[in-house]
Design an enzyme around this catalytic site. Structure first.
Site, PDB file in Angstrom:
ATOM      1  N   GLY A   8       2.364   2.055  -0.291  1.00  0.00           N
ATOM      2  CA  GLY A   8       1.878   2.634   1.779  1.00  0.00           C
ATOM      3  C   GLY A   8       1.404   1.372   2.592  1.00  0.00           C
ATOM      4  O   GLY A   8       1.330   0.368   1.739  1.00  0.00           O
ATOM      5  N   CYS A   9       1.340   1.937   3.469  1.00  0.00           N
ATOM      6  CA  CYS A   9       1.777   0.359   4.165  1.00  0.00           C
ATOM      7  C   CYS A   9      -0.151   0.272   4.206  1.00  0.00           C
ATOM      8  O   CYS A   9      -0.643  -1.140   4.111  1.00  0.00           O
ATOM      9  CB  CYS A   9       1.554   0.442   5.480  1.00  0.00           C
ATOM     10  SG  CYS A   9       1.401   2.076   6.004  1.00  0.00           S
ATOM     11  N   HIS A  10      -0.530   1.082   4.987  1.00  0.00           N
ATOM     12  CA  HIS A  10      -2.487   1.279   4.499  1.00  0.00           C
ATOM     13  C   HIS A  10      -3.086   0.990   2.827  1.00  0.00           C
ATOM     14  O   HIS A  10      -3.744   0.078   2.875  1.00  0.00           O
ATOM     15  CB  HIS A  10      -2.701   3.040   4.451  1.00  0.00           C
ATOM     16  CG  HIS A  10      -3.441   3.481   6.338  1.00  0.00           C
ATOM     17  ND1 HIS A  10      -3.837   2.323   6.831  1.00  0.00           N
ATOM     18  CD2 HIS A  10      -2.804   4.318   6.505  1.00  0.00           C
ATOM     19  CE1 HIS A  10      -4.006   3.253   7.922  1.00  0.00           C
ATOM     20  NE2 HIS A  10      -2.773   4.103   8.625  1.00  0.00           N
ATOM     21  N   THR A  11      -1.806   1.368   1.827  1.00  0.00           N
ATOM     22  CA  THR A  11      -2.418   1.565   0.559  1.00  0.00           C
ATOM     23  C   THR A  11      -2.222  -0.511   0.093  1.00  0.00           C
ATOM     24  O   THR A  11      -3.606  -1.259  -0.178  1.00  0.00           O
ATOM     25  CB  THR A  11      -1.501   1.887  -0.388  1.00  0.00           C
ATOM     26  OG1 THR A  11      -1.427   3.068   0.216  1.00  0.00           O
ATOM     27  CG2 THR A  11      -1.358   2.003  -1.509  1.00  0.00           C
ATOM     28  N   THR A  46      -2.142  -3.426   1.989  1.00  0.00           N
ATOM     29  CA  THR A  46      -3.579  -3.578   2.625  1.00  0.00           C
ATOM     30  C   THR A  46      -4.504  -3.826   2.484  1.00  0.00           C
ATOM     31  O   THR A  46      -5.228  -4.496   2.153  1.00  0.00           O
ATOM     32  CB  THR A  46      -3.732  -3.537   4.102  1.00  0.00           C
ATOM     33  OG1 THR A  46      -2.307  -3.129   4.593  1.00  0.00           O
ATOM     34  CG2 THR A  46      -4.319  -4.121   5.259  1.00  0.00           C
TER      35      THR A  46
END
Lengths: 350, 350, 350, 350
Positions: free
Chosen positions: A154-157, A159
């Site tokens: 995932g994108c938050h992940t 980062t």
């Protein structure tokens, strides 16, 4: 024939991660897009759905049923969570040798219990769940190279895993001290028509969401715990920000004795030589706009005013390194291409 | 040696057109950036000024005096209007064979009187003014190929010349009927610190500027008059819009008898085969975001409800096709490269 | 009892014009909100739908059927076009003495033929259509004072009628020369969930819409023709702009002999003493943000470089003077309150 | 004469907090603006500097020297930090009975050592520093009523003090656990021309700033330590967000045994009856746009997934409750007016 182009299918091409894949793949020298699917928009051209593609030849949008997976080398799956596992299972039944890079969350969590906890129902393809490689290239490069199925994180992940895992592995920070405020642009919410995502609802303001439990927490727990060698459950709050692209995480940590500069040096060493991870000089603060449109992650480490505390700032473009760019990076590994191929684009600023 | 890279200098690299040139040139396979100048920021690295370039090797910023123009093949000049003519005159004195693509307005107007009228003082390099090719590739491709000095046209200008000149040449529209409302993003105002361009001054609102006389009118007059074979002075109002990139012109015309669809067909035929000009189907309306970050111009033609009247909509990215992308396109012609080289990037949307 | 508060119902309170009415009425000293309706959201509190109202006491949202119109003094009708005529007909059947200010387009066009042309079906309340006053206060103040039903004009319409009608009445401009580019913020598109209005679809870019025929043209034709004493059909293109609030019209005209300064003086005289129309000094250019959140219209007149041509710039907040503020201004007239009551709020900038 | 209007001077009227004061004071029924100052812009009208005020009569901008403070009842001082202390000292020398509400940081810190630490030079008016009341009305209402000089707190500060101080006073949270990510809109950076605040530099992206030490930390330390009865030094990172108005703080805390719901109830009880502080239902998440343009603070409390941890979300408009609205609220107390007078405006959304 060494230079035959790999044949690529994109499932779910009418969403933002789908169009971003097409943007990147159209300029990738070693691939050819042979199929694009979109359930409700089947029959339309890609230009009907995303006019920016009008000048370029592309296959029409079709339903998944209409794709001949035996004539495809690699499938990108950009479908909603949950439906994905059924689709991929069927793809492998028809075409066991095809490679799949999945952009959904369906194969990111290894623990079936964790999957059920975060997603609300049992996994329906548990063997594939165990088979899948976690597609964070900088950490799992070797596993990915050999994988048939890659679960793009995932994108938050992405980062928040990249700048923290090396510190946990080194034992340099207190696992229970990690606090993350992760700001995201609007494109991460996808393209479906929701009142809450109208321009007038989300511009000129900011707010947190999913505060008591965002699904990306499951991925953070999994990777942080593995790195720390014991259960880690960070505090994590996602925040919706009035911009199109970008994740920007403020990560607050306490060290186990190291200085903030030590943390910086650990990260700089860990990511030395990586094409897509740039650790700024100690004390420098990254901005999300400096990675917009590129596959880069920019990481900064700053000392807190109190010794033993530090602030880590990490940013990427949620549609590129946070989704489709990372997916192409995974494809490059899986198909044996140079890792950076088709991903050299520099950030668009302003 | 056919594949030796051309050596490029960018004068004025610390502004937005400068950084956009660097973004494009860094990924251009046939060039090498050998010099970057910035007067007040000389001594800094490009990454100090534009952190998105931190991961890439680039020469330090220097003053113009420090550049050895005899070791350069082509100079991009992205300096403020007026100072430019002196600088280029000196460059040619030192290095007469160097090629120059100038992004300022200094060499766009052929008529010394018109130059003085719009810019307030006489031209100081009138011979070069006559020598310069007008760098609108789709119209002046042959002249540009042979040119030593190319005057890259303005962003408003390019947007409004391309869809109108073919119609005037064909005598299909009334020259005196042309009315243009040309909306521009903020990056066209440049990077110098002005109260009027602060985020809080220009976001969440819109306003016209230079209503009684914008300098780009001089270029429109020149090109329209040439195409029509008699003086044309369109009504033209530029409007500052709360977005970073994009010019979007609404062009109102009356025909000399043709239908709106005839106008569409004229343009579609004229630009058939052009890589960077896309004429939409008749009646379709372009959006600026579908060309953002790309070198494309999108043009739409719509019938007014009253026969004999038509609306033409034209849009491009002011930093790409409206400035640095067009400059690279000019460079490709001047240096004999394929015209689209380094300019293949597809629009970033969202 | 002179100071008893007028009892107000707002039909369609869950949209942006509805919430804007509530914002204004809550602070109006002479009224009390007694009913709020919202079909699909009936049963919810206003704070559920618009959290900014959480601190203030308000009636619950109900369906229209649940409102006792005999206990209401004035109804604001902020419902979709077409359904409105049926609703208002029924309201008057139940409560013939109630006053109605309608924010839809249903009663703006006097000519049943024009209505059918622009809205696609015949009008179903033609008597009310003839009865309704056109709620542009500065032009129809006396009619409105006596009206039972007021048709609040459109946002594009108000912006472009106010600065043009006085010039047409005076015969100062060529009726056939009028060209309008009317830029609007996103809130004018309403609150229903549409893909095309998502933040990621409409931010960071601009585009025209309804180019071949926007319904507000019918209102322009009607009022321009009346003022000119003969049919007028201006060229008119609406443009969707990445901001929440604001209409900004660039109006291009040719005079019948007057100078641009004459036009300015005509308008300044016409609107002298008006609380909500401000004509800027000749040559000055208004900005939409200087009227944001207020009930003001700002008008500027600028000379074109060619004598006999002029540019008029007109701006207002589409939700205030373009909708709910003007509706409250109409209410003030209809109920005999001072015209500016509850509308004194100054623009919010930035 | 009970209703004579108080005479008000605004020093520093050409900045955003100055114009916001004027916006509020123009509609305040008990005051009259008698003087407006602006050093570099002296001689201009307020409408020259902020065109939204053109329709309203206001005194011309003058230099501070030109103000007769003996004919003024209350002075708002919206000047830059540091110069303020000299100015206010002189005002009191000339007019000892005048009241002053200071919007700078000069009188917020009681400890001369802390002042010097955060601002880099010793305080030059230490007696006034001790005299000043800290202008956070909900906490220091009684002191403010009696004060001659009120130090209006900072915008980040107000946002993060209000929801935390009651919890520290009650001993309900671990003082050393407090972590704050405080997002701010652009108007907080003021109106001076800086490259870093241009639209193209700060839109479409996000970044932290002053990470290693923002001056508002001094105020947080002071108020938190006082509430906790021992030194508290929270982790605090401010983040620049692409919107005009709003502070939005994510505050992460660990309890001393209480549940998150206990924290919510503590705050709801503490602020019961306050006009400008609204505590949302437990678990609800505020949005900055729901307080934009109003003097409200919205506070939400959400349970973390791990018991004993909680997330508090607090938001206000930095120019209203974070600056000028709070200053007017202080004025109301100091001059004996009802506390909410002139501050009733409801949030502008969208």
């Amino acid at each position: 024939m060494a230079d035959a182009k790999a044949r690529i299918a994109v499932l779910g091409a009418s969403g933002y991660t789908g169009s971003e894949l097409v943007r990147l793949l159209l300029r990738h020298p070693r691939v050819e897009i042979v199929a694009l699917t979109a359930d409700r928009k089947a029959g339309l051209s890609m230009a009907d759905v995303f006019p920016q593609f009008a000048p370029f030849p592309l296959p029409k949008l079709v339903t998944i049923d209409a794709v001949d997976f035996t004539a495809v080398d690699l499938v990108f799956c950009a479908l909603p969570h949950a439906t994905t596992q059924e689709v991929i299972k069927k793809v492998f039944e028809v075409a066991p040798a095809v490679k799949v890079v999945d952009l959904s969350a369906d194969f990111r969590l290894k623990d079936p219990g964790a999957y059920e906890q975060w997603y609300g129902n049992p996994h329906s393809a548990t063997e594939l769940q165990q088979e899948a490689a976690f597609g964070l290239v900088e950490i799992y490069r070797n596993e990915i190279r050999k994988a048939r199925l890659v679960a793009n994180p995932g994108c938050h992940t992405t980062t928040s895993i990249l700048p923290v895992v090396p510190l946990l592995e080194a034992g340099a920070i207190e696992p229970d001290s990690i606090v993350i405020d992760s700001k995201t642009g609007m494109s991460g919410a996808g393209r479906s028509a929701k009142e809450a995502m109208l321009f007038s609802e989300v511009s000129e303001g900011i707010h947190a969401y999913s505060v008591s439990g965002h699904r990306h927490m499951g991925e953070l727990d999994q990777e942080y715990s593995k790195a720390a060698g014991r259960p880690v459950t960070p505090m994590f709050v996602p925040v919706l920000t009035p911009m199109n692209r970008g994740i920007y995480a403020t990560i607050f940590v306490r060290t186990t004795g190291a200085t903030a500069e030590d943390l910086h040096n650990l990260l700089a060493t860990y990511y030395k030589g990586e094409a897509f991870v740039h650790v700024l000089p100690f004390g420098a603060v990254p901005q999300s706009r400096h990675v917009r449109g590129s596959n880069m992650v920019f990481i900064g480490v700053v000392a807190d005013r109190v010794p033993g505390r530090a602030i880590i700032l990490s940013t990427l473009d949620n549609l590129v390194k946070g989704a489709s760019g990372q997916a192409v990076q995974n494809m490059n590994l899986v198909l044996g291409f140079p890792e950076t191929l088709g991903l050299e684009q520099i950030a668009l600023m302003p």
